[in-house]
Write a protein that holds these residues in place. Structure first.
Motif, PDB file in Angstrom:
ATOM      1  N   ASP A   1      23.147  40.259 -74.125  1.00  0.00           N
ATOM      2  CA  ASP A   1      22.400  41.517 -74.088  1.00  0.00           C
ATOM      3  C   ASP A   1      21.736  41.721 -72.736  1.00  0.00           C
ATOM      4  O   ASP A   1      21.624  42.852 -72.254  1.00  0.00           O
ATOM      5  N   SER A   2      21.323  40.623 -72.081  1.00  0.00           N
ATOM      6  CA  SER A   2      20.766  40.751 -70.728  1.00  0.00           C
ATOM      7  C   SER A   2      21.839  41.177 -69.740  1.00  0.00           C
ATOM      8  O   SER A   2      21.585  41.977 -68.827  1.00  0.00           O
ATOM      9  N   MET A   3      23.052  40.639 -69.903  1.00  0.00           N
ATOM     10  CA  MET A   3      24.149  41.019 -69.021  1.00  0.00           C
ATOM     11  C   MET A   3      24.492  42.500 -69.184  1.00  0.00           C
ATOM     12  O   MET A   3      24.756  43.200 -68.201  1.00  0.00           O
ATOM     13  N   MET A   4      24.463  42.972 -70.431  1.00  0.00           N
ATOM     14  CA  MET A   4      24.747  44.387 -70.662  1.00  0.00           C
ATOM     15  C   MET A   4      23.657  45.266 -70.055  1.00  0.00           C
ATOM     16  O   MET A   4      23.943  46.318 -69.460  1.00  0.00           O
ATOM     17  N   GLN A   5      22.405  44.862 -70.171  1.00  0.00           N
ATOM     18  CA  GLN A   5      21.329  45.634 -69.546  1.00  0.00           C
ATOM     19  C   GLN A   5      21.481  45.643 -68.026  1.00  0.00           C
ATOM     20  O   GLN A   5      21.194  46.650 -67.378  1.00  0.00           O
ATOM     21  N   ARG A   6      21.923  44.534 -67.463  1.00  0.00           N
ATOM     22  CA  ARG A   6      22.149  44.496 -66.011  1.00  0.00           C
ATOM     23  C   ARG A   6      23.182  45.538 -65.608  1.00  0.00           C
ATOM     24  O   ARG A   6      22.996  46.278 -64.631  1.00  0.00           O
ATOM     25  N   LEU A   7      24.269  45.617 -66.362  1.00  0.00           N
ATOM     26  CA  LEU A   7      25.306  46.590 -66.028  1.00  0.00           C
ATOM     27  C   LEU A   7      24.786  48.015 -66.199  1.00  0.00           C
ATOM     28  O   LEU A   7      25.032  48.879 -65.353  1.00  0.00           O
ATOM     29  N   MET A   8      24.070  48.276 -67.280  1.00  0.00           N
ATOM     30  CA  MET A   8      23.522  49.619 -67.474  1.00  0.00           C
ATOM     31  C   MET A   8      22.552  49.983 -66.359  1.00  0.00           C
ATOM     32  O   MET A   8      22.537  51.131 -65.886  1.00  0.00           O
ATOM     33  N   ASN A   9      21.757  49.016 -65.936  1.00  0.00           N
ATOM     34  CA  ASN A   9      20.803  49.294 -64.864  1.00  0.00           C
ATOM     35  C   ASN A   9      21.505  49.613 -63.550  1.00  0.00           C
ATOM     36  O   ASN A   9      21.026  50.434 -62.761  1.00  0.00           O
TER      37      ASN A   9
ATOM     38  N   ASN B   1      25.348  46.458 -79.395  1.00  0.00           N
ATOM     39  CA  ASN B   1      24.725  45.425 -80.217  1.00  0.00           C
ATOM     40  C   ASN B   1      25.472  44.111 -79.993  1.00  0.00           C
ATOM     41  O   ASN B   1      26.578  43.929 -80.475  1.00  0.00           O
ATOM     42  N   ILE B   2      24.877  43.216 -79.213  1.00  0.00           N
ATOM     43  CA  ILE B   2      25.547  41.969 -78.851  1.00  0.00           C
ATOM     44  C   ILE B   2      24.869  40.794 -79.538  1.00  0.00           C
ATOM     45  O   ILE B   2      23.706  40.492 -79.268  1.00  0.00           O
ATOM     46  N   GLY B   3      25.584  40.165 -80.441  1.00  0.00           N
ATOM     47  CA  GLY B   3      25.094  38.954 -81.084  1.00  0.00           C
ATOM     48  C   GLY B   3      23.886  39.168 -81.960  1.00  0.00           C
ATOM     49  O   GLY B   3      23.103  38.249 -82.173  1.00  0.00           O
ATOM     50  N   GLY B   4      23.700  40.346 -82.496  1.00  0.00           N
ATOM     51  CA  GLY B   4      22.538  40.616 -83.334  1.00  0.00           C
ATOM     52  C   GLY B   4      22.941  41.294 -84.625  1.00  0.00           C
ATOM     53  O   GLY B   4      23.996  41.918 -84.717  1.00  0.00           O
ATOM     54  N   ASN B   5      22.069  41.202 -85.605  1.00  0.00           N
ATOM     55  CA  ASN B   5      22.338  41.806 -86.911  1.00  0.00           C
ATOM     56  C   ASN B   5      21.253  42.809 -87.263  1.00  0.00           C
ATOM     57  O   ASN B   5      20.891  42.978 -88.413  1.00  0.00           O
ATOM     58  N   LEU B   6      20.752  43.483 -86.219  1.00  0.00           N
ATOM     59  CA  LEU B   6      19.614  44.374 -86.371  1.00  0.00           C
ATOM     60  C   LEU B   6      20.020  45.818 -86.669  1.00  0.00           C
ATOM     61  O   LEU B   6      19.188  46.628 -87.052  1.00  0.00           O
ATOM     62  N   LEU B   7      21.284  46.150 -86.500  1.00  0.00           N
ATOM     63  CA  LEU B   7      21.690  47.513 -86.824  1.00  0.00           C
ATOM     64  C   LEU B   7      21.506  47.795 -88.306  1.00  0.00           C
ATOM     65  O   LEU B   7      21.154  48.907 -88.696  1.00  0.00           O
ATOM     66  N   VAL B   8      21.740  46.791 -89.129  1.00  0.00           N
ATOM     67  CA  VAL B   8      21.664  46.994 -90.576  1.00  0.00           C
ATOM     68  C   VAL B   8      20.792  45.919 -91.227  1.00  0.00           C
ATOM     69  O   VAL B   8      19.711  46.187 -91.739  1.00  0.00           O
TER      70      VAL B   8
END
Length: 955
Positions: free
Chosen positions: A334-342, A627-634
């Motif tokens: 999720d940190s890597m994805m935020q880096r790309l979005m940033n 949503n990377i490696g999390g079960n928070l959507l549901v």
């Protein structure tokens, strides 16, 4: 001359690709089949007759690729023999059988070597060797024939039998069942059938190859990286890529960093047959859990296309990386994805978290920061320990905490636990368990404070010197009379004194116990009040946090060794390794609990109403969820059914990307679903949990299974497609390069860290002991040099900043009990009379481990209900019950027990949401019943422990 069928039966099915072919190739092979008996001809004809069916193709993929959430067919000997775990002792036995006969199994879509296709391939290899030696007449053919029969009996038949039973139970397409039946017949009797597979796949006749030597078993240091209270040493014992045993800290450290039952069960959790195997795209309705396998190139291309489309249409504020991650190591997807979005213009940000939103938000108003919890070692200096809603025996709350509590108990220090449920902590450590109604902690604190104040047990010198707003003498200027805490306590403004009798009527603790508890805590010097986090995940969570801090201040226990400021989280003492995300160019942030509101009503959300920061209002809803490696959507978000309603409306959130190890209820909502490796299949770092003096090396035990890939690999490729590849990598093109770089960066700040090679070989490093941190000791000892970081420089019992908000009922300027929605006093109790409590169970870390069958023995998923509540509902222990409210229904067994107080029922959180055909959850996901309607007043945090329900027997 063609050999007879008996001799060629393994040739026909020798190629492993019989179970890895694309559907089209499989279909063509069956069309070209030449059955020789009426029985086999009928089976093949039935399959071919429906081979154009789209449903058949989907079932074929569900069988061999795992593309449907509710289809789990074991395709490996290890799943059918012994422990149902991939890469176990059975897998190793299969490999050893291969090697004994000189066979090296081919790589088949990343499957373990005991995959059904590999088994057939091996028998084809043996059959070709048998034919060769039969022609050579050298006597080895009979020996090979016995090996074929032995392998079939030991492994193949069991695999096929388990495969057939599961396929039938899953109600797969009849042609699939016929196909498996055909294979069973083929193995059992050598049915007369030839199938024309591509010639390149057929094993040519060859001599038997020499036996292959098996390498020895070896131990590899690794570490747990889940969001779990324990960050422990894991020693994995590996041979031939099989993970045969999980060990833990062997005693080199004191206290030991030992794994609990969850850590020791990692094989059954992460080498589970339910693993996601291949990249997939959704083919059914969103949330239905039906997918089709695609290539990694296609998956990344589709992600890039949707990324560009959504960004061009709605802007970066429409992109939201979800808050949760099962990987809490230093290298997080999720940190890597935020880096790309940033790098690509930013994204909608978030603040707070689900665990500790209230304590993190409100403590700066009281103490000026979030350093209000002393190091755990300091508890050894206390003379009295009050564990308020704190359950480290099950949650751990740090690998070393229970070691300290055990020492304290051995010294004879009195320990009291306050909790609606008699937790394992209460059983293991407490001299006394005090049951309390959920969401009424502030009322109990007020009742205790009344006794302490009126009986003169408070620390006047501390209050005079360090506190603002405790009583009328210590109020800020220009505040009207009767706004202090003591004025509230004595009822000067509302006419209601907060006596023990008043508190008892609300919290359910009898008045004499309240008086005694207050006197014990106030007169023990020093005394430590140690709160858990569950008590602030309630509808009035901020007030609970403030009320407990008030007790610590009232008794002068702040800033002294063995005391405690009643803060919620401890502070790490060493820098950590974290993957750099960079700066987010978009300033807007939402409270993380409100993400589903931002999907449905984003353009209506404002800073004043919804706690948005950085911008006054949102200009778009969330259109792209990652949503990377999390079960928070549901699963881990409140109100599962409403979350599914929101997510399944594709006109709102237009694209959902998930990467995970399993097809969780959140992953089932993905449009693109990517398989991730477990921590056993990748390198990482593991830090201590919140506090501790160590860092562990998470060393890869084996290569990733199937086509799973670490997030770095595919996010780096995605960055390249989006034009940010070079900036994303910063000259470090692999995750290993980043790992080495980040370690050396940490080492430059901590020269005591060992060289890289030593760190890896030892599996981590333990820092030398340091003097335990005592919260606010510096402020207490040197108030002139080190004031509290509040506007007044003191502890603010009364907050002028909160008073200025002008919301005295929901957000009062002082700690006080505030009744909340679905709390103990809500009139809704006339309809739903029971308070539902969730807790963090010893068998899961949030939703991680729920798929581990061994841990079901540790704590089955069931509803705890008091005998009095059970009796009026005619419920007996073990009965199946329905738990329900207006939001949903759960069906689980009941556990009738005095370990939960009357009027409260308890259900461990984290079970995987599993609806039946009527939408009733049959696993026990507590968030089927929780609410998103009323986030906490200050932090807009998670109130998921405040719920009202009814229960009835399901007869």
């Amino acid at each position: 001359m063609q050999p007879d069928n008996k001799q060629t039966r393994w040739v026909g099915f020798s190629l492993c690709e019989a179970f890895c072919l694309s559907f089209t190739d499989w279909q063509q092979s069956l069309i070209n089949a030449r059955p020789r008996t009426p029985e086999t001809r009928c089976l093949v004809d039935n399959i071919v007759a429906t081979s154009e069916s789209a449903e058949l193709q989907q079932d074929y993929e569900a069988l061999f690729y795992g593309t449907r959430w509710n289809v789990q067919v074991p395709l490996w000997a290890s799943a059918a023999c012994g422990q149902p775990v991939l890469l176990n002792e059975t897998t190793l036995a299969v490999i050893h059988f291969y090697h004994l006969w000189g066979h090296t199994p081919p790589e088949l879509d990343g499957n373990p070597a005991d995959f059904i296709g590999n088994q057939f391939h091996f028998l084809g290899y043996l059959d070709a060797a048998r034919r060769y030696h039969q022609q050579q007449q050298d006597g080895r053919a009979r020996e090979i024939s016995r090996a074929i029969e032995d392998f079939t009996q030991q492994f193949l038949l069991d695999t096929l039998t388990a495969m057939a039973a599961s396929a039938r139970a899953a109600h797969l397409h009849p042609a699939i069942i016929d196909f498996i039946t055909l294979m069973e017949m083929f193995v059992l009797s050598g049915s007369d059938i030839d199938i024309d597979f591509p010639a390149a796949f057929l094993p040519p006749e060859h001599p038997l190859l020499p036996a292959i030597e098996n390498p020895p078993r070896k131990m590899i240091h690794t570490a747990g990286v889940n969001n779990c209270g324990g960050r422990c040493v894991i020693n994995a014992y590996e041979q031939q890529g099989c993970i045969l045993e999980i060990g833990t800290d062997c005693g080199r450290r004191t206290p030991q960093l030992r794994a609990c039952v969850r850590g020791r069960g990692y094989r059954h959790t992460f080498l589970n047959t339910q693993r996601l195997r291949y990249p997939m795209k959704r083919v059914g309705r969103r949330g239905e859990g039906r997918f089709s396998r695609i290539s990694w190139d296609e998956a990344i291309g589709l992600i890039a296309s949707e990324w560009r489309r959504i960004t061009d249409k709605y802007g970066p504020a429409s992109r939201y990386p979800q808050a949760s991650s099962g990987n809490e190591g230093g290298l997080r997807g999720d940190s890597m994805m935020q880096r790309l979005m940033n790098l690509d213009g930013g994204h909608l940000g978030r603040y707070n978290n689900y665990s500790s939103a209230c304590v993190h938000y409100i403590m700066p108003y009281v103490y000026g920061d979030n350093r209000g919890s002393s190091a755990i070692e300091d508890v050894l200096n206390t003379q009295y320990l009050l564990l308020w809603g704190h359950n480290p025996a099950e949650t751990l709350f740090g690998t070393e905490r229970n070691y300290a509590l055990t020492q304290l108990k051995q010294r004879g220090v009195r320990i009291v636990v306050i909790d609606p449920r008699q937790s394992d902590t209460a059983l293991a450590y407490a001299n006394e368990w005090i049951g309390i109604r959920p969401s009424t902690d502030s009322a109990l604190a007020d009742g205790m404070a009344y006794v302490i104040w009126t009986e003169g047990l408070y620390d006047k010198a501390f209050i005079d010197k360090f506190c603002v707003g405790m009583d009328e003498e210590h109020m800020p200027a220009n505040i009207p009379p009767h706004e202090s805490y003591v004025s509230y306590l004595l009822g000067h403004k509302d006419g209601v004194a907060k006596t023990p009798e008043w508190a008892a009527a609300i919290c359910g603790v009898d008045r004499e116990t309240i008086k005694r508890l207050a006197r014990e805590y106030a007169t023990a010097k020093p005394a430590c009040l140690m709160p858990g986090l569950g008590i602030q995940r309630t509808g009035n969570g901020e007030q609970t946090v403030r009320s407990l801090a008030l007790l610590a201040c009232l008794t002068g226990n702040v800033g002294v060794a063995g005391g405690g400021a009643a803060g919620g989280l401890e502070t790490g003492r060493h820098p950590e390794i974290n993957f750099p995300k960079g700066e987010n160019p978009y300033p807007g942030k939402i409270p993380c609990f409100l993400w589903s509101r931002a999907v449905e009503h984003g353009e209506e959300m404002t800073s004043a109403k919804d706690g948005i920061t950085g911008v006054e209002r949102l200009t778009t809803g969330i259109k792209m969820l990652v949503n990377i490696g999390g079960n928070l959507l549901v699963n881990q978000h409140a109100d599962v059914n409403d979350s599914l309603r929101i997510l399944n409306d594709e006109s709102r959130c237009e694209f959902i990307l998930c990467a995970d190890i399993f097809m969780t209820s959140s992953a089932r909502c993905a449009d693109i679903l990517l398989p991730a490796p477990s921590f056993l299949e990748m390198d990482n770092f593991s830090h201590s949990w919140l506090y501790g003096d160590y860092i562990l090396s998470n060393n890869k035990v084996r290569a990733p299974l199937f086509e799973s890939r670490p997030e770095w690999d595919w996010i780096h490729e995605l960055a390249g497609l989006l034009g940010h590849g070079e900036k994303f990598a910063e000259g470090k093109p692999t995750m290993e390069a980043w790992r080495r770089f980040l370690y050396e960066q940490l080492r430059s700040q901590n020269r005591e860290l060992p060289e890289w090679a030593e760190f890896i070989e030892e599996g981590g490093y333990r820092f030398p002991p340091v003097t335990p941190y005592v919260a606010y000791q510096e402020q207490r000892q040197h108030p002139d040099k080190s004031p509290f970081n509040t506007p007044s420089g003191k502890i603010e019992i009364f907050s002028n900043r909160i008073y200025a908000l002008g919301d005295p009922h929901s957000r009062p300027a002082i700690p006080k009990y505030v009744a909340c929605h679905e709390g103990a006093e809500d009139p809704l109790r006339q309809t739903y009379p029971l308070q539902l409590l969730g807790w963090h169970t010893k068998r899961r870390a949030h939703s991680v481990h729920d798929n581990n069958p061994l841990l079901e023995e540790v704590e089955p998923q069931r509803l705890w209900i008091n005998p009095q509540d059970a009796a009026v509902r005619n419920i007996n222990d073990g009965d199946t019950v329905l738990i329900f409210n207006a939001r949903g229904t759960i069906r689980v067994p009941a556990h009738v027990t005095t370990r939960v107080i009357k009027g409260v029922v308890g259900l461990p959180q984290g079970a995987w949401y599993t609806p039946d055909t009527q939408g009733v959850d049959i696993r026990g996901c507590i968030n089927t019943l929780t609410s998103t309607a009323h986030p906490t007043p200050f932090a807009k945090g998670n109130p998921q422990h405040t719920n009202l329900v009814e229960v009835r027997a399901d007869r």
